[in-house]
Design a protein around this motif. Structure first.
Motif, short mmCIF file in Angstrom:
data_model
loop_
_atom_site.label_atom_id
_atom_site.label_comp_id
_atom_site.label_asym_id
_atom_site.label_seq_id
_atom_site.Cartn_x
_atom_site.Cartn_y
_atom_site.Cartn_z
N MET A 133 52.77 30.47 18.65
CA MET A 133 52.51 30.11 20.03
C MET A 133 53.32 28.86 20.38
SD MET A 133 48.99 29.02 22.04
CE MET A 133 48.00 29.99 20.97
N ILE A 134 53.88 28.88 21.57
CA ILE A 134 54.61 27.72 22.08
C ILE A 134 53.81 27.15 23.24
CG2 ILE A 134 56.69 26.98 23.29
CD1 ILE A 134 58.26 29.03 21.70
N LYS A 135 53.62 25.83 23.24
CA LYS A 135 52.91 25.15 24.32
C LYS A 135 53.83 24.09 24.93
CE LYS A 135 48.22 25.65 22.63
NZ LYS A 135 46.91 25.03 22.65
N TRP A 136 53.59 23.79 26.20
CA TRP A 136 54.35 22.72 26.83
C TRP A 136 53.48 21.95 27.81
CZ3 TRP A 136 55.16 27.88 27.84
CH2 TRP A 136 54.97 28.31 29.15
N HIS A 137 53.83 20.69 28.01
CA HIS A 137 53.17 19.81 28.98
C HIS A 137 54.21 18.77 29.40
CE1 HIS A 137 49.73 17.46 30.74
NE2 HIS A 137 50.70 16.57 30.73
N GLU A 138 54.70 18.90 30.61
CA GLU A 138 55.70 17.96 31.11
C GLU A 138 55.23 17.40 32.44
OE1 GLU A 138 58.51 16.96 29.56
OE2 GLU A 138 58.05 18.27 27.86
N GLU A 139 55.55 16.14 32.68
CA GLU A 139 55.20 15.49 33.94
C GLU A 139 56.43 14.79 34.50
OE1 GLU A 139 51.63 13.16 34.17
OE2 GLU A 139 50.70 14.25 32.51
N ARG A 140 56.49 14.74 35.82
CA ARG A 140 57.62 14.08 36.48
C ARG A 140 57.17 13.62 37.86
NH1 ARG A 140 63.18 17.33 37.07
NH2 ARG A 140 62.93 17.21 34.83
N VAL A 141 57.55 12.39 38.22
CA VAL A 141 57.29 11.90 39.57
C VAL A 141 58.47 12.32 40.44
CG1 VAL A 141 56.97 9.87 41.03
CG2 VAL A 141 55.85 9.99 38.79
N ILE A 142 58.17 13.02 41.52
CA ILE A 142 59.19 13.48 42.46
C ILE A 142 59.01 12.69 43.75
CG2 ILE A 142 60.10 15.46 43.76
CD1 ILE A 142 59.09 17.28 41.51
N PRO A 143 60.08 12.07 44.27
CA PRO A 143 59.97 11.24 45.47
C PRO A 143 59.92 12.06 46.77
CG PRO A 143 62.23 11.21 44.70
CD PRO A 143 61.44 12.03 43.71
N VAL A 144 58.94 12.97 46.82
CA VAL A 144 58.79 13.87 47.96
C VAL A 144 57.29 14.05 48.22
CG1 VAL A 144 59.21 16.25 48.78
CG2 VAL A 144 60.96 15.09 47.42
N ASN A 145 56.92 14.22 49.48
CA ASN A 145 55.53 14.43 49.88
C ASN A 145 54.95 15.67 49.20
OD1 ASN A 145 53.56 15.92 51.88
ND2 ASN A 145 53.44 13.73 52.35
N ILE A 146 53.68 15.60 48.81
CA ILE A 146 53.00 16.68 48.09
C ILE A 146 53.05 18.01 48.85
CG2 ILE A 146 50.71 16.07 49.01
CD1 ILE A 146 49.54 16.82 46.24
N GLU A 147 52.89 17.98 50.18
CA GLU A 147 52.87 19.22 50.97
C GLU A 147 54.22 19.93 50.95
OE1 GLU A 147 50.11 20.53 52.03
OE2 GLU A 147 48.82 18.78 51.80
N VAL A 148 55.30 19.14 50.95
CA VAL A 148 56.65 19.71 50.92
C VAL A 148 56.86 20.46 49.59
CG1 VAL A 148 59.13 19.16 50.90
CG2 VAL A 148 57.59 17.99 52.51
N ILE A 149 56.46 19.83 48.50
CA ILE A 149 56.63 20.46 47.18
C ILE A 149 55.74 21.71 47.08
CG2 ILE A 149 56.46 20.17 44.67
CD1 ILE A 149 56.86 17.13 45.18
N TRP A 150 54.50 21.60 47.52
CA TRP A 150 53.56 22.72 47.42
C TRP A 150 54.08 23.94 48.17
CZ3 TRP A 150 50.21 24.15 44.13
CH2 TRP A 150 49.14 25.00 44.43
N SER A 151 54.77 23.72 49.29
CA SER A 151 55.29 24.85 50.08
C SER A 151 56.29 25.69 49.28
CB SER A 151 55.93 24.35 51.38
OG SER A 151 57.16 23.70 51.11
N LEU A 152 56.93 25.09 48.29
CA LEU A 152 57.89 25.83 47.45
C LEU A 152 57.19 26.87 46.56
CD1 LEU A 152 60.19 22.88 46.37
CD2 LEU A 152 60.73 24.67 48.05
#
Length: 154
Positions: free
Chosen positions: A1-20
């Motif tokens: 089994m392969i697992k992953w957990h990555e985090e990144r701060v994106i300088p964009v409003n949450i609603e804009v990203i969620w729309s993607l």
């Protein structure tokens, strides 16, 4: 089994990203998904099912994706999906967005890929952690790039 957990701060409003992550925009962040058809839409999203077609080289895989968890508040957006690929892999992935402020969002991408049979387990070993890390990083880069493009249109 392969697992992953990555985090990144994106300088964009949450609603804009969620729309993607909406059905009509999913190919912008998942270009290999060539078709995404709603099979069953449940109230509250959890339990909804979609038929996806994914193109890898010349091969096209068709599978059913199910929404396992869903949250959509002003401060936090979350969707966990699961699907079985080629009868060999059981995949779960979750996409979480946490609003840091009006212009910054923490994007958390976690998941696991489990071999269901001998072939699936062997292929996971051959593909390895390094290849998986590249796939995860490429996906996060694509989400960030598309979010910045979308933000610039506003």
């Amino acid at each position: 089994m392969i697992k992953w957990h990555e985090e990144r701060v994106i300088p964009v409003n949450i609603e804009v990203i969620w729309s993607l992550f909406e059905l009509e925009n999913i190919q912008r962040i998942m270009p290999n998904v060539i078709e995404n058809k709603v099979l069953e839409r449940k109230e509250g999203v959890v339990g909804s099912k979609y038929q996806q077609k994914y193109k890898e080289g010349k091969r096209i895989e068709t599978y059913i994706v199910e929404d396992l968890e869903y949250e959509n508040t002003t401060e936090r957006k979350h969707n966990k999906i699961g699907f079985t690929l080629a009868k060999a892999f059981e995949v779960e992935a979750s996409f979480t967005l946490v609003k840091l402020n009006e212009e910054e969002t923490n994007f958390i991408y976690t998941g696991q890929n489990k071999g269901l049979n001998f072939l699936g387990k062997v292929l996971l070993k051959l593909g390895g952690e390094k290849n998986n890390k590249k796939v995860v990083t490429d996906f996060m880069d694509r989400v960030e790039r598309e979010a910045l493009i979308e933000q610039s249109k506003k």
